[in-house]
Scaffold this active site. Sequence first.
Site, short mmCIF file in Angstrom:
data_model
loop_
_atom_site.label_atom_id
_atom_site.label_comp_id
_atom_site.label_asym_id
_atom_site.label_seq_id
_atom_site.Cartn_x
_atom_site.Cartn_y
_atom_site.Cartn_z
N ASP A 1 0.79 -1.25 0.00
CA ASP A 1 0.00 0.00 0.00
C ASP A 1 0.82 1.30 0.00
O ASP A 1 1.82 1.39 0.72
CB ASP A 1 -0.85 0.12 1.27
CG ASP A 1 -1.58 -1.14 1.65
OD1 ASP A 1 -1.54 -2.11 0.91
OD2 ASP A 1 -2.21 -1.12 2.73
N GLU B 1 -10.23 -2.83 4.86
CA GLU B 1 -8.90 -2.28 5.10
C GLU B 1 -8.84 -0.84 4.58
O GLU B 1 -9.67 -0.42 3.78
CB GLU B 1 -7.83 -3.13 4.41
CG GLU B 1 -7.82 -4.58 4.90
CD GLU B 1 -6.67 -5.42 4.37
OE1 GLU B 1 -6.04 -6.13 5.16
OE2 GLU B 1 -6.39 -5.38 3.16
C1 FRU Z 1 -3.73 -3.60 2.99
C2 FRU Z 1 -3.04 -4.06 4.24
C3 FRU Z 1 -3.39 -3.15 5.40
C4 FRU Z 1 -2.23 -3.33 6.32
C5 FRU Z 1 -1.08 -3.50 5.35
C6 FRU Z 1 0.00 -4.44 5.83
O1 FRU Z 1 -3.14 -4.06 1.82
O2 FRU Z 1 -3.40 -5.41 4.52
O3 FRU Z 1 -4.63 -3.42 6.00
O4 FRU Z 1 -2.03 -2.23 7.16
O5 FRU Z 1 -1.63 -3.98 4.15
O6 FRU Z 1 1.10 -4.40 5.00
#
Ligand code: FRU
Length: 508
Positions: free
Chosen positions: A30, A209
Amino acid sequence: MTTPMPTTDADQHAWRPRYHFSPKRHWMNDPNGLVHFDGEYHLYYQYNPQGDDWGNISWGHAVSTDLTHWQELPVAIPATDRLMAFSGSIVVDHANRGGFAPAGATVPALVAFFTGFDPGTKIQSQHLAFSLDRGRTFTPYAGNPVLDIGSTEFRDPKVFWHEPTQRFVMLVVVALEQQVWFYTSRNLVEWTRVSTFGPAGSADGNIWEVPELFALSVDDDPTRKRWVLIVSVNHGSLWGGSGVQYFIGDFDGTRFVADDAQPPTLWADHGRDFYAPIMFANMPDERVLWLGWCSNWEYARELPTQPWRGQQSAPRELSLVTTPRGLRLRQRMAAEMKALVGPEPLFTARENSAHMTAASLAQAGIQGRQLMVRLRALRAGLDSPIGLELLKGAGESVKVGFDPERNSFFINRSCAAPRFKGQSERHDAQRLSNANEIEIEAWIDGSLIEVLADGGSVALTDLVYARPDASCLGLFHGAAATVSLLEVHAMQATLCSPDGLQVEARHL
Ligand code: FRU
């Protein structure tokens, strides 16, 4: 996990995006803490500084003055043995409400909120770290965590200043409950829970998320604004795996209320590879720009690239548009991207039969993996699909087109040799406009295709790992189609490594 298939240097060279950000090496997911500050755009991202798979999650960092040339900098928030730094956001504390800037300081603190993940207990809690050096390094707040409910599924804080109520607002997901919890604060460290949103929309066994919330203007009228709540959902999205849902409604500083009049599920992007997008905070103008991670948790760990794995989309400008089906999210390429579009088209055709256009395009013999192609065709009289054959080579291509029977735009990546699970697919997006002309804008960059159709009311983003020699461009069409415009532009490569060298020169 499957064993990665053997690849060659030529494959990697062909697949490396040149005008989208990908880290020089190692794993990225992300985007985090996107923020404009003091003439720079910061792109932080979920990063494993030690390997090509998810792990040791830290905030990697790249910076740009123009949103197109990204300079990779040292990791900004490193993981420790006891805490990884999961996704989050940054707020510029102009009035020093958190008190992190020393008295009399002229430069405000950038305050990063992220989820601290304890690999031992698996607890996820919200942490804060501040930067007094223009986002280069961050100091963890001594009173961390600022929010802890003892949960293993509580993450991805989005924090912003809400002017009318004179308070900071934080959104955090309670992932398994499919909920966004809203908190408010006056000083960034003490938070009070004020409301809950969800479950809502697609409930297909997914988790929520990376929440995001912003106000967008309607039909380019800055006096008409609506709020849009974004939730990235995993496992149960449109085509399975990850995707991005949105809700249009109102937000009063405390509570988000979605309009009744919208379909239960609205998807921001109808491809497979656009996830966890967030906006740039503290913009110097009124625009809302976002970008997302171009991948999908269903196969992100199997993508055949190295020495990097992960790429971000280009920045897209957001607004809302009235369509015959109701209000919808519109995504147009950020104006900055125009600077990378070659001034003289490599090919232009106007007002011609598709048949003639296809023949002259074939004759032009255009090849390239960094292209922007615009196609407009008359909707009336279309009796079969029309569109572009991208990354075309012996026996393979990717089709990006419009299907009159289904009234949908699509990307069909099943005609390229499958190189990871999930590649053998066609992804369709319902057309929303009734205009006489269908319009497709395709941005191709190595292994990444972003399609914005009908002025951005439809977005489709997909990864495709075509053979290195599959780089031709064609037009497919039925008997009676008329092309109003076909324009092909070369895109300029921009990606720089930390020492300023082009990635390909140094690493391939
Ligand atoms: C989304 C996610 C978030 C988390 C991060 C971990 O892709 O799963 O919810 O904070 O990636 O890398």
